[in-house]
Design a protein around this motif. Structure first.
Motif, PDB file in Angstrom:
ATOM      1  N   ARG A 110       2.691   3.359  60.131  1.00 31.55           N
ATOM      2  CA  ARG A 110       2.407   4.154  61.338  1.00 31.55           C
ATOM      3  C   ARG A 110       0.937   4.587  61.361  1.00 31.55           C
ATOM      4  O   ARG A 110       0.319   4.676  62.418  1.00 31.55           O
ATOM      5  N   ARG A 113      -0.902   1.530  62.488  1.00 30.89           N
ATOM      6  CA  ARG A 113      -0.537   1.062  63.830  1.00 30.89           C
ATOM      7  C   ARG A 113      -0.232   2.258  64.736  1.00 30.89           C
ATOM      8  O   ARG A 113       0.893   2.423  65.229  1.00 30.89           O
ATOM      9  N   ALA A 115      -0.873   2.916  67.714  1.00 32.05           N
ATOM     10  CA  ALA A 115      -0.529   2.603  69.109  1.00 32.05           C
ATOM     11  C   ALA A 115       0.924   2.172  69.277  1.00 32.05           C
ATOM     12  O   ALA A 115       1.423   2.114  70.410  1.00 32.05           O
ATOM     13  N   ALA A 116       1.611   1.877  68.173  1.00 36.15           N
ATOM     14  CA  ALA A 116       3.008   1.443  68.265  1.00 36.15           C
ATOM     15  C   ALA A 116       3.879   2.599  68.755  1.00 36.15           C
ATOM     16  O   ALA A 116       3.850   3.691  68.186  1.00 36.15           O
ATOM     17  N   ARG A 117       4.653   2.355  69.800  1.00 32.04           N
ATOM     18  CA  ARG A 117       5.462   3.419  70.384  1.00 32.04           C
ATOM     19  C   ARG A 117       6.773   3.638  69.647  1.00 32.04           C
ATOM     20  O   ARG A 117       7.338   4.719  69.685  1.00 32.04           O
ATOM     21  N   LYS A 118       7.286   2.596  68.997  1.00 29.98           N
ATOM     22  CA  LYS A 118       8.555   2.715  68.273  1.00 29.98           C
ATOM     23  C   LYS A 118       8.514   1.819  67.045  1.00 29.98           C
ATOM     24  O   LYS A 118       7.634   0.953  66.909  1.00 29.98           O
ATOM     25  N   ASP A 121       8.042  -1.950  67.192  1.00 27.99           N
ATOM     26  CA  ASP A 121       6.728  -2.464  67.582  1.00 27.99           C
ATOM     27  C   ASP A 121       5.757  -2.575  66.411  1.00 27.99           C
ATOM     28  O   ASP A 121       4.690  -3.175  66.561  1.00 27.99           O
TER      29      ASP A 121
END
Length: 207
Positions: A110, A113, A115-118, A121
């Motif tokens: 996390r 990344r 920008a990953a919403r879930k 992703d």
């Protein structure tokens, strides 16, 4: 299971990689989407979409070596793509890791990344796989079955139920675009969307 399990033809190697675990330090992903790529014209699986097709070069030389090595390259000059070499030693073949489910090191990923919403992703798409695992060009040629390697591959029992594997054309290639060498686990939310290259020849439709 060891590298010998991947010293086979491209599609079988791809099947054997589905469900495997790829570790990079404290982060691990379960492979849920892969793409097979074949050889140069002198090899048994000529594949004009493969990096090996022009023959051995400084960039692709690891593809012509033994199975179970890490082949890393930059896509569009910025995305690190992760591949596992396959096929017999001396014959080019590799499998691109297109997507994975993070199963260890969620907090680390996390951070890499944001920008990953879930969770699904975090390692969806080849570039995101490289980012999630923090793999760089410096990792090129890593022996993935060496227990001392910082990046390691653990194969899982091969998926034999036909419903457990979906098969379709590869994503974004303009040559050999319709060869069904993309494999994925259909019930995984981390599988990426199919996008046909705009440069690929149009499919002929029945009259």
């Amino acid at each position: 299971m060891n590298a010998e399990h991947l010293a086979v033809e491209p599609l079988l190697a791809a099947r054997r990689l589905l469900g495997a675990t790829l570790w990079s330090g404290e982060v691990a992903i379960r492979l849920v989407e892969v793409e097979a790529y074949g050889s140069d014209p002198a090899g048994p699986w000529p594949d004009p979409a493969a990096h090996s097709y022009p023959g051995p070069t400084a960039r692709n030389k690891v593809m012509f070596g033994p199975a179970g090595m890490l082949y890393v390259y930059l896509s569009y000059g910025m995305h690190t793509c992760v591949n596992v070499t396959a096929g017999p030693d001396g014959t080019a073949c590799a499998v691109l890791v297109r997507a994975g489910e993070v199963i260890a090191g969620h907090d680390i990923v996390r951070g890499r990344r944001p920008a990953a919403r879930k969770d699904a992703d975090l390692a969806r798409g080849p570039g995101n796989v490289g980012s999630a695992l923090a793999i760089t060009l410096a990792d090129y040629g890593t022996a993935l079955f060496d227990t001392a390697s910082p990046i390691r591959l653990e194969l899982a029992p091969e998926l034999t139920d036909p419903s457990a594997i979906a098969v379709g054309p590869r994503v974004g290639v303009s040559l050999a675009a319709d060869i069904p060498w993309r494999l994925w686990i259909p019930d995984s939310p981390a599988v990426s969307a199919y996008r046909r290259s705009p440069r690929a020849p149009r499919l002929e439709r029945p009259a």
